[in-house]
Design a protein around this motif. Structure first.
Motif, PDB file in Angstrom:
ATOM      1  N   SER A 610      -2.818  49.060  69.689  1.00  0.00           N
ATOM      2  CA  SER A 610      -1.542  49.752  69.496  1.00  0.00           C
ATOM      3  C   SER A 610      -1.117  49.730  68.033  1.00  0.00           C
ATOM      4  O   SER A 610      -0.607  50.714  67.505  1.00  0.00           O
ATOM      5  CB  SER A 610      -0.458  49.117  70.379  1.00  0.00           C
ATOM      6  OG  SER A 610      -0.763  49.277  71.740  1.00  0.00           O
ATOM      7  N   LYS A 611      -1.329  48.592  67.354  1.00  0.00           N
ATOM      8  CA  LYS A 611      -0.959  48.513  65.941  1.00  0.00           C
ATOM      9  C   LYS A 611      -1.828  49.429  65.090  1.00  0.00           C
ATOM     10  O   LYS A 611      -1.375  49.976  64.088  1.00  0.00           O
ATOM     11  CB  LYS A 611      -1.086  47.071  65.462  1.00  0.00           C
ATOM     12  CG  LYS A 611       0.024  46.157  65.950  1.00  0.00           C
ATOM     13  CD  LYS A 611      -0.161  44.746  65.419  1.00  0.00           C
ATOM     14  CE  LYS A 611       0.993  43.840  65.854  1.00  0.00           C
ATOM     15  NZ  LYS A 611       0.806  42.452  65.361  1.00  0.00           N
ATOM     16  N   ASP A 626       3.211  55.998  70.836  1.00  0.00           N
ATOM     17  CA  ASP A 626       2.987  54.965  71.853  1.00  0.00           C
ATOM     18  C   ASP A 626       3.911  53.783  71.537  1.00  0.00           C
ATOM     19  O   ASP A 626       3.748  53.108  70.525  1.00  0.00           O
ATOM     20  CB  ASP A 626       1.524  54.528  71.819  1.00  0.00           C
ATOM     21  CG  ASP A 626       1.202  53.553  72.952  1.00  0.00           C
ATOM     22  OD1 ASP A 626       2.133  53.179  73.684  1.00  0.00           O
ATOM     23  OD2 ASP A 626       0.029  53.180  73.081  1.00  0.00           O
ATOM     24  N   ASP A 627       4.908  53.538  72.405  1.00  0.00           N
ATOM     25  CA  ASP A 627       5.912  52.505  72.128  1.00  0.00           C
ATOM     26  C   ASP A 627       5.719  51.279  73.013  1.00  0.00           C
ATOM     27  O   ASP A 627       6.661  50.690  73.509  1.00  0.00           O
ATOM     28  CB  ASP A 627       7.323  53.067  72.309  1.00  0.00           C
ATOM     29  CG  ASP A 627       7.521  53.686  73.685  1.00  0.00           C
ATOM     30  OD1 ASP A 627       6.562  53.647  74.478  1.00  0.00           O
ATOM     31  OD2 ASP A 627       8.615  54.201  73.958  1.00  0.00           O
ATOM     32  N   ALA A 628       4.435  50.883  73.216  1.00  0.00           N
ATOM     33  CA  ALA A 628       4.135  49.795  74.155  1.00  0.00           C
ATOM     34  C   ALA A 628       4.292  48.414  73.544  1.00  0.00           C
ATOM     35  O   ALA A 628       4.221  47.412  74.263  1.00  0.00           O
ATOM     36  CB  ALA A 628       2.711  49.955  74.693  1.00  0.00           C
ATOM     37  N   LEU A 629       4.498  48.309  72.234  1.00  0.00           N
ATOM     38  CA  LEU A 629       4.477  46.995  71.593  1.00  0.00           C
ATOM     39  C   LEU A 629       5.583  46.071  72.098  1.00  0.00           C
ATOM     40  O   LEU A 629       5.376  44.860  72.221  1.00  0.00           O
ATOM     41  CB  LEU A 629       4.570  47.156  70.071  1.00  0.00           C
ATOM     42  CG  LEU A 629       3.268  47.619  69.394  1.00  0.00           C
ATOM     43  CD1 LEU A 629       3.512  47.930  67.925  1.00  0.00           C
ATOM     44  CD2 LEU A 629       2.187  46.555  69.539  1.00  0.00           C
ATOM     45  N   VAL A 630       6.769  46.604  72.369  1.00  0.00           N
ATOM     46  CA  VAL A 630       7.853  45.748  72.879  1.00  0.00           C
ATOM     47  C   VAL A 630       7.440  45.095  74.187  1.00  0.00           C
ATOM     48  O   VAL A 630       7.674  43.896  74.417  1.00  0.00           O
ATOM     49  CB  VAL A 630       9.151  46.559  73.048  1.00  0.00           C
ATOM     50  CG1 VAL A 630      10.232  45.702  73.716  1.00  0.00           C
ATOM     51  CG2 VAL A 630       9.652  47.072  71.713  1.00  0.00           C
ATOM     52  N   SER A 658      14.041  41.737  68.684  1.00  0.00           N
ATOM     53  CA  SER A 658      14.581  42.514  67.559  1.00  0.00           C
ATOM     54  C   SER A 658      14.429  44.013  67.766  1.00  0.00           C
ATOM     55  O   SER A 658      15.189  44.806  67.191  1.00  0.00           O
ATOM     56  CB  SER A 658      13.886  42.086  66.256  1.00  0.00           C
ATOM     57  OG  SER A 658      12.506  42.417  66.302  1.00  0.00           O
ATOM     58  N   HIS A 659      13.430  44.437  68.568  1.00  0.00           N
ATOM     59  CA  HIS A 659      13.220  45.866  68.824  1.00  0.00           C
ATOM     60  C   HIS A 659      13.805  46.332  70.154  1.00  0.00           C
ATOM     61  O   HIS A 659      13.851  47.528  70.422  1.00  0.00           O
ATOM     62  CB  HIS A 659      11.717  46.186  68.819  1.00  0.00           C
ATOM     63  CG  HIS A 659      11.090  46.118  67.461  1.00  0.00           C
ATOM     64  ND1 HIS A 659      10.689  44.923  66.884  1.00  0.00           N
ATOM     65  CD2 HIS A 659      10.804  47.086  66.549  1.00  0.00           C
ATOM     66  CE1 HIS A 659      10.168  45.150  65.696  1.00  0.00           C
ATOM     67  NE2 HIS A 659      10.235  46.461  65.462  1.00  0.00           N
ATOM     68  N   LEU A 660      14.230  45.382  70.964  1.00  0.00           N
ATOM     69  CA  LEU A 660      14.676  45.725  72.316  1.00  0.00           C
ATOM     70  C   LEU A 660      15.862  46.678  72.305  1.00  0.00           C
ATOM     71  O   LEU A 660      15.964  47.567  73.168  1.00  0.00           O
ATOM     72  CB  LEU A 660      15.043  44.440  73.073  1.00  0.00           C
ATOM     73  CG  LEU A 660      15.429  44.594  74.540  1.00  0.00           C
ATOM     74  CD1 LEU A 660      14.243  45.103  75.353  1.00  0.00           C
ATOM     75  CD2 LEU A 660      15.892  43.245  75.093  1.00  0.00           C
ATOM     76  N   PHE A 661      16.746  46.531  71.355  1.00  0.00           N
ATOM     77  CA  PHE A 661      17.985  47.308  71.351  1.00  0.00           C
ATOM     78  C   PHE A 661      17.858  48.613  70.552  1.00  0.00           C
ATOM     79  O   PHE A 661      18.763  49.440  70.576  1.00  0.00           O
ATOM     80  CB  PHE A 661      19.125  46.460  70.771  1.00  0.00           C
ATOM     81  CG  PHE A 661      19.349  45.188  71.534  1.00  0.00           C
ATOM     82  CD1 PHE A 661      20.138  45.164  72.674  1.00  0.00           C
ATOM     83  CD2 PHE A 661      18.749  43.996  71.128  1.00  0.00           C
ATOM     84  CE1 PHE A 661      20.342  43.999  73.386  1.00  0.00           C
ATOM     85  CE2 PHE A 661      18.942  42.825  71.832  1.00  0.00           C
ATOM     86  CZ  PHE A 661      19.737  42.812  72.966  1.00  0.00           C
ATOM     87  N   THR A 662      16.732  48.786  69.852  1.00  0.00           N
ATOM     88  CA  THR A 662      16.584  49.983  69.008  1.00  0.00           C
ATOM     89  C   THR A 662      15.445  50.894  69.449  1.00  0.00           C
ATOM     90  O   THR A 662      15.507  52.110  69.226  1.00  0.00           O
ATOM     91  CB  THR A 662      16.348  49.571  67.547  1.00  0.00           C
ATOM     92  OG1 THR A 662      15.192  48.720  67.461  1.00  0.00           O
ATOM     93  CG2 THR A 662      17.562  48.826  66.990  1.00  0.00           C
ATOM     94  N   ALA A 663      14.393  50.328  70.056  1.00  0.00           N
ATOM     95  CA  ALA A 663      13.246  51.153  70.451  1.00  0.00           C
ATOM     96  C   ALA A 663      13.610  52.072  71.616  1.00  0.00           C
ATOM     97  O   ALA A 663      14.450  51.737  72.464  1.00  0.00           O
ATOM     98  CB  ALA A 663      12.079  50.251  70.858  1.00  0.00           C
ATOM     99  N   LYS A 664      12.964  53.217  71.648  1.00  0.00           N
ATOM    100  CA  LYS A 664      13.157  54.149  72.764  1.00  0.00           C
ATOM    101  C   LYS A 664      12.171  53.781  73.865  1.00  0.00           C
ATOM    102  O   LYS A 664      10.983  54.078  73.790  1.00  0.00           O
ATOM    103  CB  LYS A 664      12.928  55.588  72.307  1.00  0.00           C
ATOM    104  CG  LYS A 664      13.200  56.614  73.397  1.00  0.00           C
ATOM    105  CD  LYS A 664      12.940  58.035  72.903  1.00  0.00           C
ATOM    106  CE  LYS A 664      13.189  59.043  74.016  1.00  0.00           C
ATOM    107  NZ  LYS A 664      12.903  60.430  73.570  1.00  0.00           N
TER     108      LYS A 664
END
Length: 801
Positions: A610-611, A626-630, A658-664
């Protein structure tokens, strides 16, 4: 012969022999009995002969008939039967409508439907039978009026709910019973169906024990073999009938069938439905302004055996084409029909005649045979209009009206369907024509285009109709595209129909449908996504090993398809994502099996992929991200906390948080990422953050009605309250979680919920309760073939948690 000997011999008679015997005692002759029971006269004589052998009777000297001896015997030992004073239901059932009308003057009827005439006796018979049986099979030839009678009876009773099964006309299209029960529970009882058939049946039984329900199983014969038993692919219908026939349920089940149901696995009563009598025909025609000509009416009635559907079609033809002149119609049409007066001849004649006088209406009627009229029983007007692709638009509605006027298409408001016998002839002619491929292709496109968003069960079933049309013409790739077709809804920007099905609880039907076509699909994005969806379905139903196998196939196919790939950027991007998602989903499966190291290895592999999968500027612009990292960080944080790698776990949790509240995030990630962060922070000793994460997941679950996330949040909160020694609150949350998970049949999460409840009982000193709940967890994990989970529970039992 003693009374005891007589009784023992009487009990040896089969059900059919008793039916024949009681009619003999009622005074009927062999021919009348044969007509009543719909068997040949020779068979009646054979039954009488066998009855006499049971009672060791022989004719008196000089007499050929054994009837006098038989009647004398029953006058001596069972006079109640000879006098008709206590005749079991079979005699009451098998009397013809004509005979009963002579015995009991029938007052003017007030039917609830204008088309429902002449069935007062039949309704009374059903009432009598239902006092003695839970399941009644209304048996007769096509068009006699089985479905109409069953529907009218169910409408006339005060049921809390009426549910039905519309069986397919062809055995290849019969809906699996698992899907039927799932849909009943989900749509009609508003209950989660669960994931195993036994669980579904248990929930259905509990519903039927508390509510008065009418059940209609219509057109059963395609599911039966020549012996009257269920065909092998659908043997599990027997299990459903056992539930419907259970003495503890409040349901009444009516089955319509041309064939007798002779499966020894079910207990039913048969009701042979006779044709309507001549008075009913006369009443029907008179109410529709047809000029009654008594000799003609008698001849028509005899020719068609009182067939109810024949009566309706004839009435329409007489009124439409002969201005209501019955005699004129019969002069033109009597010769061929009198050769064999059955419904098949009538339908064939009507098709041929329509072909001569209105070719375009005939074409539409044949093309309408392509629709199934099952999960979506009625077709809207647009579904008829699209089949008139070769007719100018201004004439199309007139052609539909032509079919309506001749009673060749059933209609209500702006929806249409074909009577089963009409459809049978229509589909046979359509298959033989050059329109077969085109009609199914256009019908499939109609269903696909008619559903813009899949948010309800009805949306999903309507969209899926296209699949069946493509199966009929063996266009398997188009059938697969129906399953993977993405639509937007209020939860997701793009959701394949296959995933919509498991979101709505239709798991078994989609598993069956994918497995039917998957071997016909070549390696491609389509095949990879089918395996991916199938793996999700197996995971949801607790078949973890099969889920892993499906995700491995998805990964292999995606890699194969990327080699020398030629196609759109979108498909290439999706294939790359599928390779990562396959690994991700396999990791989830290993986590469920508590094979933690294997799960970590896969998650870390997905993290690297993913990275490295940096989207291009073009892909970002088109939304290919692909927003699977969270999700990955959340799961890895939890797994490392379980293995004691607390520093690594803390760093991963910090990244995810840290990404939970900003990532879609999609709806799944929005619920599950905070759940696993809650588990992680609990293991790290950060109770405050753990509470915050569980409450976040709980709030989202309640807002979005995500039941499983809600249950898992309750389990997590219960753990935290146990640590605070607030046992009352902990037990309350445990109970809420277990109740929800049992209801939806989430085996993996239910096992964990019992395990956590057992730990709470153990900490409270409730040894007996803790042992019981530990055993519940072990049983569920064993069924999942998860030995590591079983070991985890056993260790907790041995060392006190």
């Amino acid at each position: 012969m003693s009374q005891q000997q007589f009784t023992e011999r009487f009990k040896k008679l089969t059900d059919r022999q008793q039916e024949v015997l009681l009619l003999v005692l009622a005074g009927q002759e062999d021919l009348a009995i044969a007509q009543t029971l719909q068997i040949v006269e020779g068979t009646v004589r054979k039954h009488i002969e066998n009855i006499c052998k049971v009672f060791r009777l022989t004719p008196r000297p000089g007499e050929r008939s054994i009837r006098p001896e038989l009647i004398e015997l029953f006058k001596q030992y069972r006079p109640d039967l000879v006098k008709m004073g206590d005749i079991p239901e079979r005699v009451k059932v098998t009397e013809t409508a004509t005979e009963k009308s002579r015995q009991e003057p029938c007052p003017a009827q007030k039917p609830s439907s204008a088309d429902f005439v002449g069935r007062k006796t039949a309704l009374a018979d059903l009432n009598t039978l239902i006092d003695r049986a839970k399941i009644i099979v209304i048996q007769a030839a096509g068009g006699v009026g089985k479905t109409t009678l069953a529907s009218e009876y169910l409408k006339s009773q005060r049921f809390d709910l009426v549910i039905d099964i519309q069986m397919a006309k062809e055995k290849e299209s019969i809906t699996p019973v698992e899907s039927v029960v799932e849909e009943w529970l989900k749509r009609d009882f508003k209950e989660e169906p669960g994931r195993e058939f036994g669980v579904m049946l248990g929930r259905l039984k509990r519903q039927l024990q508390t509510r008065k329900v009418g059940v209609l199983i219509d057109n059963l014969e395609p599911a039966l073999d020549k012996q009257g038993r269920f065909i092998e692919p659908h043997r599990r219908y027997v299990e459903l009938l056992r539930i419907l026939g259970d003495s503890t349920v409040q349901s009444v089940t009516l089955i319509t069938s041309r064939d007798r149901l002779c499966d020894d696995g079910v207990n039913v009563k048969h009701y042979p439905l006779p044709g309507l009598d001549k008075q009913a025909w006369q009443h029907f025609f008179s109410n529709r302004n047809v000029n009654i000509h008594t000799p003609t009416l008698k001849a028509m009635h005899n020719a068609y055996g009182g067939n109810a559907k024949a009566m309706e079609i004839l009435c329409g033809a007489i009124g439409q084409d002969f201005d209501g002149d019955m005699a004129a119609y019969w002069r033109e049409n009597s010769v061929e029909l009198l050769v064999k007066p059955d419904l098949k001849n009538l339908v064939t004649n009507q098709f041929n005649r329509l072909q001569e006088i209105d070719c375009q209406a005939y074409q539409l009627l044949c093309r309408l045979g392509c629709y199934r009229y099952q999960d979506v029983p009625n077709v809207p007007t647009e579904g008829l209009l699209c089949l008139l692709w070769d007719v100018e638009e201004v004439r199309r509605r007139r052609i539909i009206e032509s079919l309506r006027n001749r009673s060749l298409v059933e209609s209500q408001k702006i929806e249409y369907w074909l009577h089963p016998m009409i459809r049978e002839e229509a589909i046979a002619r359509l298959r033989a024509s050059e329109d077969w491929q085109t009609a199914n292709h256009i019908a499939a496109e109609f269903w696909t285009e008619s559903v813009k968003a899949v948010e309800t069960l009805e949306n999903a079933l309507k969209a899926f109709e296209a699949y069946y049309h493509y199966i009929e013409i063996k266009n398997f790739i188009s059938a697969a595209n129906v399953i993977i077709n993405h639509r937007a809804n209020k939860w997701e920007d793009t959701e394949p129909l296959g995933r919509s099905f498991y979101r709505l609880g239709l798991l078994q039907e989609m598993i069956y449908s994918i497995n039917l076509i998957i071997s016909h699909i070549k390696p491609s994005y389509v095949l990879s996504l089918l395996h991916n969806i199938l793996g999700d379905l197996y995971w949801l139903t607790g078949n973890i090993r099969q889920a892993i196998a499906s995700h491995e196939k998805s990964e292999i196919v995606a890699h194969q398809s990327l080699e020398n790939f030629i196609g759109s950027d979108r498909i290439k991007f999706e294939l790359k994502k599928l390779t990562r998602h396959s690994l991700f989903n396999k990791a989830l499966c290993y986590l469920e099996l508590w094979q933690l190291k294997e799960a970590i290895e896969l998650f870390e592999k997905v993290q690297i992929l993913s990275k490295n999968a940096h989207p291009t500027a073009s892909e970002i612009e088109k939304g290919y991200i692909d927003d699977a990292l969270v999700d990955i960080w959340s799961y890895l944080a939890f797994l490392n906390s379980c293995l004691g790698s607390l520093e690594k776990s803390s760093n991963l949790a910090k990244n995810a948080y840290s990404h939970l509240f900003t990532a879609k995030l999609n709806s799944w990630s929005t619920g599950y990422a905070p759940l696993f962060l809650g588990l992680t922070y609990k293991n790290l000793g950060d109770t405050q953050k753990s509470f915050a994460m569980y409450n976040r997941a709980l709030a989202y679950a309640e807002e979005s009605h995500y039941t499983q996330v809600k249950a898992k949040a309750f389990t997590g909160l219960a753990e935290l309250y146990r640590e605070k020694r607030d046992f009352e609150t902990a037990l309350s949350h445990h109970s809420e979680a277990i109740e929800i998970l049992e209801k939806i049949g989430a085996k993996c999460d239910l096992a964990e919920a019992y395990y956590q409840r057992a730990l709470t009982d153990q900490k409270m000193g409730n040894t007996q309760k803790s042992q019981t709940n530990f055993q519940e967890a072990i049983q569920l994990f064993s069924e999942m073939e998860a030995p590591k989970q079983v070991e985890k529970v056993q260790r907790a039992m041995e060392n006190g948690g």
